[in-house]
Scaffold this active site. Structure first.
Site, short mmCIF file in Angstrom:
data_model
loop_
_atom_site.label_atom_id
_atom_site.label_comp_id
_atom_site.label_asym_id
_atom_site.label_seq_id
_atom_site.Cartn_x
_atom_site.Cartn_y
_atom_site.Cartn_z
N CYS A 191 -12.70 -32.03 -25.61
CA CYS A 191 -13.66 -30.97 -25.27
C CYS A 191 -13.15 -29.58 -25.62
O CYS A 191 -13.91 -28.62 -25.58
CB CYS A 191 -14.02 -31.05 -23.79
SG CYS A 191 -14.79 -32.61 -23.37
N HIS A 248 -16.87 -24.33 -21.34
CA HIS A 248 -17.22 -25.72 -21.67
C HIS A 248 -18.15 -26.25 -20.59
O HIS A 248 -17.96 -26.00 -19.40
CB HIS A 248 -15.94 -26.55 -21.76
CG HIS A 248 -16.18 -28.02 -21.85
ND1 HIS A 248 -17.02 -28.59 -22.78
CD2 HIS A 248 -15.69 -29.06 -21.10
CE1 HIS A 248 -17.03 -29.90 -22.61
NE2 HIS A 248 -16.24 -30.22 -21.60
N ASN A 270 -22.85 -33.04 -21.16
CA ASN A 270 -21.57 -32.70 -21.77
C ASN A 270 -21.54 -33.26 -23.19
O ASN A 270 -21.44 -34.48 -23.38
CB ASN A 270 -20.43 -33.29 -20.92
CG ASN A 270 -19.05 -32.95 -21.47
OD1 ASN A 270 -18.92 -32.44 -22.58
ND2 ASN A 270 -18.03 -33.25 -20.68
O1 UT7 Z 1 -15.41 -32.62 -20.46
C1 UT7 Z 1 -14.14 -33.15 -20.31
C2 UT7 Z 1 -13.60 -32.92 -18.97
N1 UT7 Z 1 -14.37 -33.66 -17.99
C3 UT7 Z 1 -14.67 -33.09 -16.83
O2 UT7 Z 1 -14.37 -31.94 -16.64
C4 UT7 Z 1 -15.32 -33.93 -15.76
C5 UT7 Z 1 -14.65 -33.67 -14.43
N2 UT7 Z 1 -15.15 -34.48 -13.36
C6 UT7 Z 1 -16.40 -34.39 -12.86
O3 UT7 Z 1 -17.21 -33.64 -13.34
C7 UT7 Z 1 -16.75 -35.19 -11.64
O4 UT7 Z 1 -15.55 -35.75 -11.09
C8 UT7 Z 1 -17.77 -36.35 -11.88
C9 UT7 Z 1 -19.12 -35.76 -12.19
C10 UT7 Z 1 -17.28 -37.18 -13.05
C11 UT7 Z 1 -17.91 -37.20 -10.64
O5 UT7 Z 1 -18.25 -36.40 -9.52
P1 UT7 Z 1 -17.42 -36.49 -8.17
O6 UT7 Z 1 -18.07 -35.59 -7.24
O7 UT7 Z 1 -15.98 -36.25 -8.51
O8 UT7 Z 1 -17.69 -37.97 -7.73
P2 UT7 Z 1 -16.64 -39.15 -7.48
O9 UT7 Z 1 -16.20 -39.72 -8.78
O10 UT7 Z 1 -15.60 -38.70 -6.54
O11 UT7 Z 1 -17.59 -40.17 -6.76
C12 UT7 Z 1 -18.19 -39.88 -5.49
C13 UT7 Z 1 -19.13 -41.01 -5.14
C14 UT7 Z 1 -18.50 -42.39 -5.34
O12 UT7 Z 1 -18.99 -43.22 -4.32
P3 UT7 Z 1 -18.11 -43.55 -3.02
O13 UT7 Z 1 -16.87 -44.21 -3.55
O14 UT7 Z 1 -17.84 -42.24 -2.38
O15 UT7 Z 1 -18.99 -44.46 -2.25
C15 UT7 Z 1 -19.02 -42.83 -6.66
O16 UT7 Z 1 -19.09 -44.24 -6.78
O17 UT7 Z 1 -20.26 -40.96 -6.02
C16 UT7 Z 1 -20.42 -42.24 -6.64
N3 UT7 Z 1 -20.98 -42.05 -7.96
C17 UT7 Z 1 -22.30 -42.03 -8.18
N4 UT7 Z 1 -23.37 -42.17 -7.37
C18 UT7 Z 1 -24.58 -42.08 -7.92
C19 UT7 Z 1 -20.34 -41.88 -9.12
N5 UT7 Z 1 -21.21 -41.73 -10.12
C20 UT7 Z 1 -22.44 -41.82 -9.56
C21 UT7 Z 1 -23.75 -41.75 -10.09
N6 UT7 Z 1 -24.79 -41.88 -9.22
N7 UT7 Z 1 -24.00 -41.53 -11.39
#
Ligand code: UT7
Length: 331
Positions: free
Chosen positions: A116, A256, A286
């Site tokens: 990225c 970004h 993204n």
């Molecule tokens: O561009 C390159 C660099 N990349 C980035 O900068 C991305 C950085 N990371 C992020 O933007 C975020 O971490 C994500 C958008 C990828 C994820 O968001 P988060 O708030 O960190 O969610 P999480 O991975 O901690 O997941 C929280 C909950 C989980 O459920 P439990 O375990 O709490 O029950 C996930 O299973 O949200 C769940 N979850 C979803 N639920 C509904 C994960 N993806 C989804 C989804 N829909 N699409």
């Protein structure tokens, strides 16, 4: 002797027609519009469809628009840098296919892989060739077909990424406008959090790697999120300090587009008002190497000659950084 700067003389973007909405994703994986919008800020993303179409297809469209807009004969292009993690193929490089597609018959080129942060790294690389006086017209392209490496059964990644391409033309400027400074980083410390497990020389493609889904984007989002906020905020602060710039001096911050919450966290950490921050993640998701030039394309009508602009990115590796430039024309 006047020092030559590398100035952006024009920007143009391209996104494919097909729009993948949050509603459609709801029918594909266990997710919902509320989660996607509140956790990422994304409403839709564009997806490249069609047999035998790859990243060069979108990049060629972006460059054709750019050449037309800047009244540039493709034969005048000296160098093409294509920042991408989704090249048409491992080799030959996509930049050469783009040169062939747009008729840049006198150019050389190469692909640059910095995830990225690719556009930022490409901008600095291209700028150096212009600053030395050896190259007069350099294309820097950010282009990615993320849909080709996203697993549409993995809800944690498939809602985030989209496809797109955008390109800038760098030209020499003797009035001081253009790329001024940058801090770029790549320490390899975060490799395990964001990568593709197979398909390279260490783990070549096999029936087993395909069956294991090892050719898709793997991301552990939380550590990437934290490192992104810190990395972008720190490098922007450092670039501002060494150029004696305050937030009031800066006209636009172009981050970004990985997650709206990352963007607002960076803006808060730097005390940047959101009115000065370019955001278009809601429309494209993204697009990896394409996010920053797509932002420049979308926001160009707002830019005035002399505007002070900071770009910042963070991506797999980890790679990250911030660049400071002044805009060279009234859009
Ligand atoms: O561009 C390159 C660099 N990349 C980035 O900068 C991305 C950085 N990371 C992020 O933007 C975020 O971490 C994500 C958008 C990828 C994820 O968001 P988060 O708030 O960190 O969610 P999480 O991975 O901690 O997941 C929280 C909950 C989980 O459920 P439990 O375990 O709490 O029950 C996930 O299973 O949200 C769940 N979850 C979803 N639920 C509904 C994960 N993806 C989804 C989804 N829909 N699409």
């Amino acid at each position: 002797m006047t020092k030559i700067k590398a100035c952006i003389a024009g920007v143009h973007g391209f996104v494919p027609d097909y729009v993948l909405t949050n509603a459609e994703l709801e029918s594909m994986v266990d997710t919902n519009d509320e989660w996607i919008q509140s956790r990422t800020g994304i409403k839709q993303r564009h997806i490249l469809k069609g047999e035998d179409k790859g990243t060069s297809h979108m990049a060629i469209k972006a460059v054709e628009g750019l050449l037309q807009k800047t009244n540039t004969d493709p034969a005048e292009i000296d160098l093409t840098i294509c920042a991408t993690v989704t090249p048409d193929s491992l080799f030959p490089d996509t930049a050469n296919t783009i040169n062939a597609g747009v008729g840049a018959v006198n150019a050389w080129g190469f692909d640059l892989n910095a995830a990225c942060s690719g556009f930022l790294f490409g901008l600095t690389t291209g700028a150096k060739f212009v600053e030395t006086g050896t190259h007069k017209k350099v294309l820097v392209i950010g282009a990615d077909t993320m849909s080709s490496i996203v697993n549409y059964q993995d809800r944690s990644t498939c809602v985030i990424f989209g496809d797109g391409a955008a390109a800038v033309l760098l030209e020499p400027n003797e009035d001081g406008f253009g790329v001024q400074d940058e801090i770029l980083k790549g320490d390899g410390e975060g490799r395990q959090y964001l990568h593709m497990k197979a398909g390279g020389s260490r783990r070549p493609a096999s029936a087993e790697t395909v069956a294991n889904g090892e050719h898709f984007v793997y991301q552990d989002g939380r550590p990437v999120f934290k490192a992104a906020v810190k990395g972008m905020s720190n490098t922007v602060t450092e670039v501002m300090q060494r150029n004696q710039l305050t937030v009031d001096d800066i006209d636009w911050l172009v981050p970004h587009q990985a997650n709206l919450r990352i963007i607002t966290s960076v803006a808060n950490a730097l005390s940047f008002p959101m009115e000065k921050v370019i955001v278009n993640i809601q429309n494209y998701g993204n697009t990896t190497g394409a996010t920053i030039p797509l932002c420049l394309w979308d926001a160009q009508q707002k830019f005035r000659k002399g505007d002070k602009i900071l770009l910042t990115a963070f991506g797999g590796g980890f790679t990250w950084g911030a660049s400071y430039l002044t805009w060279g024309y009234d859009s």
